[in-house]
Enzyme design. Sequence first.
Site, mmCIF file in Angstrom:
data_model
loop_
_atom_site.group_PDB
_atom_site.id
_atom_site.type_symbol
_atom_site.label_atom_id
_atom_site.label_comp_id
_atom_site.label_asym_id
_atom_site.label_seq_id
_atom_site.Cartn_x
_atom_site.Cartn_y
_atom_site.Cartn_z
ATOM 1 N N GLU A 75 -6.828 0.414 43.329
ATOM 2 C CA GLU A 75 -7.401 0.989 42.117
ATOM 3 C C GLU A 75 -8.635 0.225 41.642
ATOM 4 O O GLU A 75 -9.589 0.835 41.155
ATOM 5 C CB GLU A 75 -6.327 1.054 41.027
ATOM 6 N N GLU A 97 3.061 3.882 44.758
ATOM 7 C CA GLU A 97 3.872 3.799 43.547
ATOM 8 C C GLU A 97 5.083 4.729 43.564
ATOM 9 O O GLU A 97 6.094 4.437 42.897
ATOM 10 C CB GLU A 97 3.009 4.103 42.317
#
Length: 263
Positions: free
Chosen positions: A116, A137
């Site tokens: 990210e 995730e």
Amino acid sequence: MNKPGPLRLERDGAVLILSNTDAPWNRMSFAYMDALEQAVQQAAADPDVRVLLFTSDGLDNFSVGMDLKQLVREGADRGGFEAILDQRRRVLGMIEALDKPSIATLYGNCLGGGLELPLACHFRLAAEQGAQIGLPELELGTVPAWGGSVRLTRCIGRERALEMILRARKIDGPEALRIGLVQWLHPLAELKAAALALAHELAEKPPIAVAGVLRSVVGAGDLPLEAALDAEREAVRRCFASRDQAEGMAAFMEKRKANFNGS
């Protein structure tokens, strides 16, 4: 011997190198994010810094992302989950909105926040071999939390982003290049040097014009056409009011290299 801080800052000319020091995993701890936020704020205001290069110590991993054990152990002391996410969203937003180019090196594990952060950068270079890049995730029963699902989709398209995220799939450097997630591949041993060379190349460009390009492409890229064109026009006005534009024109006419000083 004093323990080094979570983030090491090094200046190489006009390039600021920001290195995570938690080798070999280079987790993005609370202390790392605090230091990163302060460093990015200072770099944004420093005219002598023209490019930011994000990397990590060692050649094992760029980052495995958030320190999950620390999150469970100390999260309440940091104001809870929402406050933690607010900070990480804020820091990555600052990086993406910089008027100065940002570069990230991807090697080893680049997972969760370890992808990210690079997605918020303008340029990404990956190792030819050994990189494991992804947003896993869902394996933890959650979704990317620092803007990863949004930025990955804008980078590689909806179908590819869904496939990576929903399958928690990790890709290597060559596939990342093929789908447009990174712009260049280099042998691992040469990756950081290649990123620094790119940083110095960009640092030689006229800062006012570079800022204008970033505002037009990144800041205004998702605006309606006329609004985006207005942003581009404003960037042109700023350039033509600068000494750098006159220097660039003179250097072209005199067949010499321009010396841009950001004025």
